[in-house]
Enzyme design. Structure first.
Site, PDB file in Angstrom:
ATOM      1  CG  HIS A  59      -1.951  -1.020   1.253  1.00  0.00           C
ATOM      2  ND1 HIS A  59      -3.078  -0.911   2.031  1.00  0.00           N
ATOM      3  CD2 HIS A  59      -2.070  -2.194   0.589  1.00  0.00           C
ATOM      4  CE1 HIS A  59      -3.849  -1.963   1.849  1.00  0.00           C
ATOM      5  NE2 HIS A  59      -3.251  -2.766   0.978  1.00  0.00           N
ATOM      6  CD  GLU A  61      -1.863   4.168   3.242  1.00  0.00           C
ATOM      7  OE1 GLU A  61      -1.582   3.491   2.226  1.00  0.00           O
ATOM      8  OE2 GLU A  61      -3.024   4.249   3.698  1.00  0.00           O
ATOM      9  CB  CYS A  89      -6.606  -0.356   5.175  1.00  0.00           C
ATOM     10  SG  CYS A  89      -4.914  -0.991   5.090  1.00  0.00           S
ATOM     11  CB  CYS A  92      -2.003   1.563   6.165  1.00  0.00           C
ATOM     12  SG  CYS A  92      -1.617   0.747   4.596  1.00  0.00           S
TER      13      CYS A  92
END
Length: 159
Positions: A59, A61, A89, A92
Protein backbone atom coordinates in the site's frame (compact mmCIF):
# COMPACT_ATOMS: atom_id res chain seq x y z
CA UNK A 1 -5.92 25.34 11.48
CA UNK A 2 -3.94 28.39 10.40
CA UNK A 3 -4.07 29.52 6.78
CA UNK A 4 -0.37 28.75 6.18
CA UNK A 5 -0.80 25.27 7.68
CA UNK A 6 -3.75 24.61 5.39
CA UNK A 7 -1.73 25.81 2.38
CA UNK A 8 1.15 23.48 3.26
CA UNK A 9 -1.24 20.56 3.74
CA UNK A 10 -2.77 21.25 0.32
CA UNK A 11 0.69 21.44 -1.29
CA UNK A 12 1.75 18.03 0.03
CA UNK A 13 -1.63 16.46 -0.70
CA UNK A 14 -1.29 17.64 -4.30
CA UNK A 15 2.04 15.81 -4.42
CA UNK A 16 0.34 12.69 -3.05
CA UNK A 17 -2.38 13.05 -5.70
CA UNK A 18 0.29 13.01 -8.43
CA UNK A 19 1.58 9.73 -6.99
CA UNK A 20 -1.98 8.40 -6.84
CA UNK A 21 -2.43 9.22 -10.53
CA UNK A 22 0.80 7.37 -11.31
CA UNK A 23 -0.43 4.32 -9.39
CA UNK A 24 -3.75 4.39 -11.22
CA UNK A 25 -2.05 4.73 -14.59
CA UNK A 26 0.02 1.63 -13.73
CA UNK A 27 -3.09 -0.42 -12.90
CA UNK A 28 -3.10 -0.09 -9.11
CA UNK A 29 -5.81 1.60 -7.06
CA UNK A 30 -4.83 5.30 -7.16
CA UNK A 31 -3.53 6.08 -3.70
CA UNK A 32 -0.42 8.15 -3.03
CA UNK A 33 1.49 9.02 0.12
CA UNK A 34 4.32 11.36 1.07
CA UNK A 35 6.26 11.80 4.29
CA UNK A 36 7.90 15.07 5.27
CA UNK A 37 10.11 15.88 8.23
CA UNK A 38 9.68 18.64 10.82
CA UNK A 39 11.53 21.08 8.52
CA UNK A 40 8.95 20.52 5.77
CA UNK A 41 11.34 18.54 3.57
CA UNK A 42 10.26 15.52 1.56
CA UNK A 43 11.66 12.35 3.15
CA UNK A 44 9.81 9.63 1.26
CA UNK A 45 6.94 8.91 -1.06
CA UNK A 46 4.92 5.90 -2.06
CA UNK A 47 2.09 4.82 -4.27
CA UNK A 48 0.00 1.69 -4.30
CA UNK A 49 2.02 -1.15 -5.85
CA UNK A 50 0.02 -4.26 -4.91
CA UNK A 51 -0.64 -5.31 -8.50
CA UNK A 52 2.78 -4.40 -9.88
CA UNK A 53 4.69 -6.05 -7.04
CA UNK A 54 2.15 -8.83 -6.35
CA UNK A 55 2.55 -7.87 -2.70
CA UNK A 56 -0.52 -7.49 -0.47
CA UNK A 57 1.40 -5.14 1.83
CA UNK A 58 2.47 -2.73 -0.93
CA UNK A 59 0.00 0.00 0.00
CA UNK A 60 1.14 3.58 -0.58
CA UNK A 61 1.55 4.22 3.16
CA UNK A 62 3.67 1.10 3.74
CA UNK A 63 5.88 1.89 0.74
CA UNK A 64 6.40 5.43 2.07
CA UNK A 65 7.01 4.29 5.67
CA UNK A 66 9.65 1.81 4.52
CA UNK A 67 11.38 4.46 2.41
CA UNK A 68 11.30 7.02 5.24
CA UNK A 69 12.72 4.55 7.76
CA UNK A 70 15.46 3.62 5.32
CA UNK A 71 16.25 7.26 4.57
CA UNK A 72 16.31 8.34 8.22
CA UNK A 73 17.91 5.09 9.40
CA UNK A 74 15.30 4.69 12.13
CA UNK A 75 11.85 3.20 12.40
CA UNK A 76 10.79 5.99 14.80
CA UNK A 77 9.14 8.66 12.65
CA UNK A 78 7.70 10.78 15.47
CA UNK A 79 8.79 14.08 13.90
CA UNK A 80 7.27 13.24 10.51
CA UNK A 81 3.98 14.01 8.81
CA UNK A 82 2.37 11.43 6.54
CA UNK A 83 0.08 12.69 3.78
CA UNK A 84 -2.12 10.11 2.06
CA UNK A 85 -4.98 10.54 -0.38
CA UNK A 86 -7.24 7.88 1.19
CA UNK A 87 -7.85 7.15 4.87
CA UNK A 88 -5.53 4.27 5.84
CA UNK A 89 -6.81 0.71 6.25
CA UNK A 90 -6.24 -1.34 9.44
CA UNK A 91 -2.88 -2.72 8.22
CA UNK A 92 -1.57 0.74 7.36
CA UNK A 93 -3.00 2.32 10.51
CA UNK A 94 -1.18 -0.30 12.57
CA UNK A 95 2.09 0.39 10.75
CA UNK A 96 1.59 4.14 11.23
CA UNK A 97 1.07 3.67 14.96
CA UNK A 98 4.09 1.36 15.26
CA UNK A 99 6.30 3.81 13.34
CA UNK A 100 5.32 6.59 15.75
CA UNK A 101 4.35 9.06 12.99
CA UNK A 102 3.45 12.38 14.60
CA UNK A 103 0.65 13.50 12.28
CA UNK A 104 -1.39 11.89 9.51
CA UNK A 105 -3.15 14.11 6.99
CA UNK A 106 -5.50 12.31 4.63
CA UNK A 107 -7.80 13.32 1.82
CA UNK A 108 -10.96 11.27 1.77
CA UNK A 109 -12.63 8.97 4.29
CA UNK A 110 -12.78 5.27 3.44
CA UNK A 111 -16.27 4.06 4.35
CA UNK A 112 -15.26 0.40 3.90
CA UNK A 113 -11.87 0.04 5.60
CA UNK A 114 -10.95 3.44 7.06
CA UNK A 115 -9.10 2.79 10.30
CA UNK A 116 -8.19 6.26 11.57
CA UNK A 117 -11.69 7.67 12.05
CA UNK A 118 -14.39 6.26 9.73
CA UNK A 119 -14.85 2.54 10.44
CA UNK A 120 -12.22 2.03 13.15
CA UNK A 121 -10.12 4.38 15.24
CA UNK A 122 -6.92 2.43 15.75
CA UNK A 123 -4.79 5.37 16.97
CA UNK A 124 -7.17 6.06 19.85
CA UNK A 125 -7.96 2.43 20.70
CA UNK A 126 -6.82 0.66 23.86
CA UNK A 127 -4.60 -1.52 21.64
CA UNK A 128 -2.56 1.47 20.50
CA UNK A 129 0.73 2.22 22.22
CA UNK A 130 1.12 5.59 20.45
CA UNK A 131 -1.23 8.53 20.08
CA UNK A 132 -1.03 10.63 16.97
CA UNK A 133 -2.84 13.57 15.50
CA UNK A 134 -5.06 13.07 12.47
CA UNK A 135 -6.47 15.62 10.02
CA UNK A 136 -8.91 14.46 7.37
CA UNK A 137 -10.59 16.13 4.43
CA UNK A 138 -7.63 17.91 2.80
CA UNK A 139 -8.43 18.16 -0.95
CA UNK A 140 -11.22 15.71 -0.23
CA UNK A 141 -13.10 16.16 -3.51
CA UNK A 142 -9.92 15.78 -5.59
CA UNK A 143 -8.99 12.62 -3.71
CA UNK A 144 -12.52 11.21 -4.07
CA UNK A 145 -12.67 12.08 -7.78
CA UNK A 146 -9.45 10.29 -8.68
CA UNK A 147 -10.72 7.11 -6.99
CA UNK A 148 -14.23 7.31 -8.42
CA UNK A 149 -12.94 7.98 -11.93
CA UNK A 150 -10.47 5.09 -11.75
CA UNK A 151 -13.12 2.63 -10.53
CA UNK A 152 -15.67 3.86 -13.11
CA UNK A 153 -13.13 3.41 -15.92
CA UNK A 154 -12.27 -0.04 -14.62
CA UNK A 155 -15.94 -1.09 -14.53
CA UNK A 156 -16.50 0.35 -18.01
CA UNK A 157 -13.49 -1.49 -19.49
CA UNK A 158 -14.67 -4.77 -17.95
CA UNK A 159 -18.09 -4.58 -19.65
Amino acid sequence: MKYSEYTIHRQWMNHALQLAQSAGDAGDIPVGAVIINSNGELIAEGENRKERDQDPTAHAEIVALRAASSSLKTWRLHECILYVTLEPCPMCAGAIVHSRVGLVVYGVDDAKTGALRTVLNIPDSAASNHRLSVIGGILESDCRNILQTWFANRRHSNL
